[in-house]
Design a protein around this motif. Structure first.
Motif, PDB file in Angstrom:
ATOM      1  N   GLU A 179       0.816  -1.216   0.000  1.00  0.00           N
ATOM      2  CA  GLU A 179       0.000   0.000   0.000  1.00  0.00           C
ATOM      3  C   GLU A 179       0.852   1.269   0.000  1.00  0.00           C
ATOM      4  O   GLU A 179       0.349   2.343  -0.350  1.00  0.00           O
ATOM      5  CB  GLU A 179      -0.926  -0.015   1.229  1.00  0.00           C
ATOM      6  N   MET A 180       2.130   1.148   0.366  1.00  0.00           N
ATOM      7  CA  MET A 180       3.004   2.323   0.388  1.00  0.00           C
ATOM      8  C   MET A 180       3.191   2.859  -1.035  1.00  0.00           C
ATOM      9  O   MET A 180       3.685   2.155  -1.921  1.00  0.00           O
ATOM     10  CB  MET A 180       4.369   1.967   0.989  1.00  0.00           C
ATOM     11  N   GLY A 181       2.774   4.097  -1.251  1.00  0.00           N
ATOM     12  CA  GLY A 181       2.894   4.702  -2.568  1.00  0.00           C
ATOM     13  C   GLY A 181       1.846   4.255  -3.558  1.00  0.00           C
ATOM     14  O   GLY A 181       1.863   4.678  -4.721  1.00  0.00           O
ATOM     15  N   ASP A 182       0.917   3.398  -3.111  1.00  0.00           N
ATOM     16  CA  ASP A 182      -0.142   2.937  -4.005  1.00  0.00           C
ATOM     17  C   ASP A 182      -1.177   4.040  -4.175  1.00  0.00           C
ATOM     18  O   ASP A 182      -1.239   4.979  -3.381  1.00  0.00           O
ATOM     19  CB  ASP A 182      -0.796   1.684  -3.416  1.00  0.00           C
ATOM     20  N   LYS A 183      -2.016   3.931  -5.206  1.00  0.00           N
ATOM     21  CA  LYS A 183      -2.930   5.032  -5.475  1.00  0.00           C
ATOM     22  C   LYS A 183      -3.979   5.214  -4.387  1.00  0.00           C
ATOM     23  O   LYS A 183      -4.466   6.324  -4.181  1.00  0.00           O
ATOM     24  CB  LYS A 183      -3.598   4.882  -6.840  1.00  0.00           C
ATOM     25  N   THR A 184      -4.333   4.146  -3.656  1.00  0.00           N
ATOM     26  CA  THR A 184      -5.289   4.329  -2.563  1.00  0.00           C
ATOM     27  C   THR A 184      -4.668   5.111  -1.409  1.00  0.00           C
ATOM     28  O   THR A 184      -5.348   5.899  -0.754  1.00  0.00           O
ATOM     29  CB  THR A 184      -5.812   2.966  -2.077  1.00  0.00           C
ATOM     30  N   GLN A 185      -3.371   4.896  -1.160  1.00  0.00           N
ATOM     31  CA  GLN A 185      -2.707   5.689  -0.130  1.00  0.00           C
ATOM     32  C   GLN A 185      -2.581   7.144  -0.578  1.00  0.00           C
ATOM     33  O   GLN A 185      -2.821   8.072   0.213  1.00  0.00           O
ATOM     34  CB  GLN A 185      -1.323   5.128   0.187  1.00  0.00           C
ATOM     35  N   LEU A 186      -2.213   7.347  -1.832  1.00  0.00           N
ATOM     36  CA  LEU A 186      -2.094   8.711  -2.343  1.00  0.00           C
ATOM     37  C   LEU A 186      -3.452   9.401  -2.383  1.00  0.00           C
ATOM     38  O   LEU A 186      -3.559  10.606  -2.124  1.00  0.00           O
ATOM     39  CB  LEU A 186      -1.463   8.688  -3.733  1.00  0.00           C
ATOM     40  N   ALA A 187      -4.504   8.644  -2.698  1.00  0.00           N
ATOM     41  CA  ALA A 187      -5.853   9.209  -2.663  1.00  0.00           C
ATOM     42  C   ALA A 187      -6.221   9.624  -1.245  1.00  0.00           C
ATOM     43  O   ALA A 187      -6.877  10.653  -1.026  1.00  0.00           O
ATOM     44  CB  ALA A 187      -6.870   8.203  -3.203  1.00  0.00           C
ATOM     45  N   THR A 188      -5.797   8.834  -0.259  1.00  0.00           N
ATOM     46  CA  THR A 188      -6.057   9.166   1.146  1.00  0.00           C
ATOM     47  C   THR A 188      -5.345  10.457   1.530  1.00  0.00           C
ATOM     48  O   THR A 188      -5.918  11.316   2.233  1.00  0.00           O
ATOM     49  CB  THR A 188      -5.594   8.015   2.059  1.00  0.00           C
ATOM     50  N   ILE A 189      -4.103  10.626   1.087  1.00  0.00           N
ATOM     51  CA  ILE A 189      -3.372  11.870   1.353  1.00  0.00           C
ATOM     52  C   ILE A 189      -4.105  13.060   0.734  1.00  0.00           C
ATOM     53  O   ILE A 189      -4.278  14.109   1.374  1.00  0.00           O
ATOM     54  CB  ILE A 189      -1.938  11.783   0.805  1.00  0.00           C
ATOM     55  N   ALA A 190      -4.550  12.893  -0.513  1.00  0.00           N
ATOM     56  CA  ALA A 190      -5.269  13.976  -1.196  1.00  0.00           C
ATOM     57  C   ALA A 190      -6.573  14.317  -0.494  1.00  0.00           C
ATOM     58  O   ALA A 190      -6.931  15.494  -0.330  1.00  0.00           O
ATOM     59  CB  ALA A 190      -5.536  13.587  -2.649  1.00  0.00           C
ATOM     60  N   LEU A 191      -7.303  13.300  -0.056  1.00  0.00           N
ATOM     61  CA  LEU A 191      -8.575  13.536   0.637  1.00  0.00           C
ATOM     62  C   LEU A 191      -8.349  14.212   1.982  1.00  0.00           C
ATOM     63  O   LEU A 191      -9.108  15.108   2.376  1.00  0.00           O
ATOM     64  CB  LEU A 191      -9.314  12.203   0.830  1.00  0.00           C
ATOM     65  N   ALA A 192      -7.302  13.780   2.697  1.00  0.00           N
ATOM     66  CA  ALA A 192      -6.999  14.401   3.989  1.00  0.00           C
ATOM     67  C   ALA A 192      -6.602  15.857   3.820  1.00  0.00           C
ATOM     68  O   ALA A 192      -6.905  16.696   4.670  1.00  0.00           O
ATOM     69  CB  ALA A 192      -5.886  13.632   4.694  1.00  0.00           C
ATOM     70  N   ALA A 193      -5.934  16.165   2.716  1.00  0.00           N
ATOM     71  CA  ALA A 193      -5.571  17.559   2.438  1.00  0.00           C
ATOM     72  C   ALA A 193      -6.809  18.376   2.090  1.00  0.00           C
ATOM     73  O   ALA A 193      -6.935  19.538   2.483  1.00  0.00           O
ATOM     74  CB  ALA A 193      -4.567  17.620   1.297  1.00  0.00           C
ATOM     75  N   GLN A 194      -7.733  17.755   1.361  1.00  0.00           N
ATOM     76  CA  GLN A 194      -8.947  18.459   0.970  1.00  0.00           C
ATOM     77  C   GLN A 194      -9.852  18.713   2.173  1.00  0.00           C
ATOM     78  O   GLN A 194     -10.492  19.760   2.274  1.00  0.00           O
ATOM     79  CB  GLN A 194      -9.690  17.651  -0.088  1.00  0.00           C
TER      80      GLN A 194
END
Length: 222
Positions: A111-126
């Motif tokens: 999951e490290m660097g996977d798109k679901t993790q990156l999507a989680t980072i983007a959502l948390a920023a939003q």
């Protein structure tokens, strides 16, 4: 609730046909499904906690509007990533730990660097002030998506229909990304030529990535 439901929906879409869903399906053919789901749950809790912390603190260094624009653009990238597809590269071959820890460690690393993790980072920023709902939403989304994968792939003895599922998920991501750019970009930039050009670029990118990944648009069987 908005942050939770948005995170839940986007992660379910991102996980369909993703490498970590394939990993869960592979483990479920060798270990009891409760063990697999337990490992997925623990790995996701830890991995996405890290992701939401990173995403939430982005707004301390980058103006919120820029973060929202980056998040919207990233959804388009996730859509293209989904079209291209993922495959396992031996992540399910660890035999040095108990089944639970094998699943947990392999899933966390995958999951490290996977798109679901990156999507989680983007959502948390939003949703910078709603870290806990985003964390719970993305975790619940991962559990639902992997439960679907295990049910369809193992219990029913069928593969997830990757063509249709990937394209629905990808187009949903791209649509929400385009809508986000329309909402957050300065309106003086959004002239008709710019918007038309952007749509053309995205359309060409979809075609290019589909060919690169060997995917075809889903068609009804005769």
């Amino acid at each position: 609730m908005t942050a939770f439901m948005t995170a839940l929906t986007f992660v379910i879409l991102a996980e369909m046909g993703d490498k970590t869903q394939l990993l869960g399906m592979a483990f479920a053919t060798r270990y009891p499904w409760p063990t697999v789901m337990g490992g997925v749950f623990v790995a996701t809790l830890l991995n996405h906690l890290l992701a939401v912390v990173i995403g939430s603190y982005l707004t301390m260094f980058i103006p919120l509007q820029y973060v929202q624009i980056i998040a919207a653009a990233s959804f388009i990238i996730f859509g293209l990533w989904t079209i291209r597809g993922d495959e396992l590269n031996g992540e399910d071959k660890d035999t040095h730990h108990s089944p639970f820890w094998t699943v947990t460690i392999a899933f966390f690393i995958a999951e490290m660097g996977d798109k679901t993790q990156l999507a989680t980072i983007a959502l948390a920023a939003q949703f910078a002030n709603e870290m806990i709902p985003v964390w719970l939403g993305t975790t619940a989304g991962m559990m639902i998506a992997n439960a679907i994968g295990i049910l369809v792939g193992v219990v029913l003895g069928k593969k997830i229909p990757e063509g249709l599922v990937k394209w629905v998920a990808a187009i949903s991501f791209i649509f929400f990304g385009m809508y986000g750019l329309y909402e957050y970009l300065p309106h003086e930039m959004l002239t008709i030529p710019v918007m038309a050009g952007g749509i053309v670029v995205i359309f060409l990118a979809i075609i290019f990535v589909a060919k690169l990944g060997g995917n075809k648009l889903p068609r009804e069987q005769p």
